[in-house]
Design a protein around this motif. Sequence first.
Motif, mmCIF file in Angstrom:
data_model
loop_
_atom_site.group_PDB
_atom_site.id
_atom_site.type_symbol
_atom_site.label_atom_id
_atom_site.label_comp_id
_atom_site.label_asym_id
_atom_site.label_seq_id
_atom_site.Cartn_x
_atom_site.Cartn_y
_atom_site.Cartn_z
ATOM 1 N N LEU A 1 -1.667 3.728 7.228
ATOM 2 C CA LEU A 1 -0.836 3.616 6.037
ATOM 3 C C LEU A 1 0.634 3.869 6.359
ATOM 4 C CD1 LEU A 1 -0.606 3.348 2.926
ATOM 5 C CD2 LEU A 1 -0.973 5.823 2.819
ATOM 6 N N SER B 1 1.718 -1.711 6.169
ATOM 7 C CA SER B 1 0.602 -0.966 6.741
ATOM 8 C C SER B 1 -0.200 -1.905 7.634
ATOM 9 C CB SER B 1 -0.296 -0.426 5.622
ATOM 10 O OG SER B 1 0.437 0.427 4.763
ATOM 11 N N MET C 1 0.841 -1.195 0.000
ATOM 12 C CA MET C 1 0.000 0.000 0.000
ATOM 13 C C MET C 1 0.878 1.249 0.000
ATOM 14 S SD MET C 1 -2.856 -1.306 2.734
ATOM 15 C CE MET C 1 -3.774 0.211 2.702
ATOM 16 N N CYS D 1 -5.080 3.268 -2.076
ATOM 17 C CA CYS D 1 -4.830 1.913 -1.564
ATOM 18 C C CYS D 1 -5.676 1.665 -0.314
ATOM 19 C CB CYS D 1 -3.352 1.731 -1.207
ATOM 20 S SG CYS D 1 -2.195 2.010 -2.549
ATOM 21 N N TYR E 1 -3.515 -6.299 -2.820
ATOM 22 C CA TYR E 1 -2.427 -6.243 -1.841
ATOM 23 C C TYR E 1 -2.270 -7.588 -1.151
ATOM 24 C CZ TYR E 1 -3.395 -1.546 -3.114
ATOM 25 O OH TYR E 1 -3.624 -0.428 -3.866
#
Length: 73
Positions: free
Chosen positions: A36, A42, A10, A15, A66
């Motif tokens: 984040l 993250s 991310m 994202c 992701y």
Amino acid sequence: METTLNISGMTCGHCVASVTEELEALDGVESVNVDLNAGGISTAVVPSSRALTPAELGEAVAEAGYLVVEASA
């Protein structure tokens, strides 16, 4: 119940929005709070009304593009 996910890949607010949308679509998820760390790992904290399996969490994050690198309850 609360699950914390560590997610790699991310980099931006988009994202975060994508991951949040996919996780919130899971049955029982009450909210999603993503911290984040652009370019690093993250974290997403996912309070839910039922136990969420690592497989369904991983699939939701993968659907956003992701990878969950570690999950802990």
